[in-house]
Design an enzyme around this catalytic site. Structure first.
Site, PDB file in Angstrom:
ATOM      1  CE  LYS A   9      22.894   1.513  62.131  1.00  0.00           C
ATOM      2  NZ  LYS A   9      23.231   0.389  61.235  1.00  0.00           N
ATOM      3  CD  GLN A  53      22.065  -3.202  61.689  1.00  0.00           C
ATOM      4  OE1 GLN A  53      22.135  -2.106  61.145  1.00  0.00           O
ATOM      5  NE2 GLN A  53      22.800  -3.521  62.726  1.00  0.00           N
ATOM      6  CG  ASP A  76      27.457  -0.079  57.501  1.00  0.00           C
ATOM      7  OD1 ASP A  76      27.809   0.515  58.536  1.00  0.00           O
ATOM      8  OD2 ASP A  76      26.448  -0.793  57.418  1.00  0.00           O
TER       9      ASP A  76
HETATM   10  N1  GUN Z   1      25.767  -4.849  62.795  1.00  0.00           N
HETATM   11  C1  GUN Z   1      26.523  -4.518  63.848  1.00  0.00           C
HETATM   12  N2  GUN Z   1      27.176  -3.362  63.622  1.00  0.00           N
HETATM   13  C2  GUN Z   1      26.819  -2.959  62.405  1.00  0.00           C
HETATM   14  C3  GUN Z   1      27.160  -1.832  61.617  1.00  0.00           C
HETATM   15  O1  GUN Z   1      27.936  -0.978  61.996  1.00  0.00           O
HETATM   16  N3  GUN Z   1      26.555  -1.757  60.403  1.00  0.00           N
HETATM   17  C4  GUN Z   1      25.710  -2.697  59.952  1.00  0.00           C
HETATM   18  N4  GUN Z   1      25.193  -2.557  58.749  1.00  0.00           N
HETATM   19  N5  GUN Z   1      25.383  -3.774  60.640  1.00  0.00           N
HETATM   20  C5  GUN Z   1      25.929  -3.893  61.880  1.00  0.00           C
END
Ligand code: GUN
Length: 233
Positions: A9, A53, A76
């Site tokens: 990211k 996350q 998200d």
């Molecule tokens: N952990 C696994 N997939 C994701 C996601 O799409 N967003 C976040 N914040 N954590 C994750």
């Protein structure tokens, strides 16, 4: 998996000339410290999006924090308000992994209307939102969706009748060629680290035994290189 995603990211943001910042907190961080960071970012007008996350260390409950993120910065789509909007058919922010899956289905012109989609995994991040998206009367919707999980008896019974399988569990080789019907389309959302004797010391595999399904399936997303990059995108 989290490190891989967070680094990707950040790299993508840099490439796009956008600003991002990673706050890596200690594993034993207190609930109060995380909430105070979220509140600081909520109140910072220069911050437009906040991603917490997941998964979190076991002493922390994700809901305690996701529900504190300003829903208008919750890119998200995990805040209860945003999940509620999605489930009632008027989404604001759609969780990125399900959206990446939809994008793949759209790009390859895979019709889901009236198809049987079997989703394996019932997480708030993937399973539940993708079930909601695919079953509703959206452009990529109107599918019949079955959700399977760790308490599902005889998983093969469901996967054998699936036109499309979306697997998001985190178990290598959970699905193999004997469990699918001819022409099945598979989206492999799993990211599993397997230790090996390579220079890196590990490699990444999905939840699906790729070699055993490749001849029988119509198509499958590879791991790495399939759903992961779409999630970032
Ligand atoms: N952990 C696994 N997939 C994701 C996601 O799409 N967003 C976040 N914040 N954590 C994750």
């Amino acid at each position: 998996a989290s490190k891989i995603y967070v680094n990707s990211k950040a790299k993508t943001f840099k490439k796009l000339n956008c600003y991002s910042e990673i706050f890596q907190l200690d594993e034993d961080v207190s609930k109060e410290r995380v909430i105070s960071l979220i509140e600081k970012l909520n109140n910072d007008s220069l911050v437009h999006g906040i991603l917490l996350q997941l998964p979190l260390p076991s002493h922390l409950d994700a809901y305690d924090f996701l529900s504190k993120i300003n829903p208008l910065k919750d890119v998200d789509g995990f805040h209860p308000e945003n999940l509620g909007l999605l489930f009632q058919g008027t989404p604001r922010f759609i969780p990125c992994t399900p959206l990446g899956c939809i994008e793949i289905l759209e790009y390859y012109k895979i019709d889901v209307k009236s198809k049987h989609v079997v989703v394996i995994g019932r997480s708030n991040i993937v399973g539940k939102p993708i079930m909601s998206l695919l079953s509703q009367p959206f452009k990529k919707g109107n599918a019949t969706v079955t959700i399977c999980h760790s308490y599902t008896k005889d998983l093969s019974k469901y996967t054998m009748s699936a036109d499309i399988i979306i697997c998001a569990v985190g178990k290598p080789n959970l699905i193999n060629g004997n469990m699918i019907k001819d022409g099945c389309i598979i989206l492999d959302v799993g990211i599993n680290r397997i230790n090996d004797s390579s220079e890196k010391g590990y490699h990444i595999v999905g939840d699906v035994d790729y070699d055993s399904v490749i001849d029988k399936s119509h198509s499958i997303t590879p791991v790495p290189g399939g759903v992961g990059p779409m999630t970032i995108s």
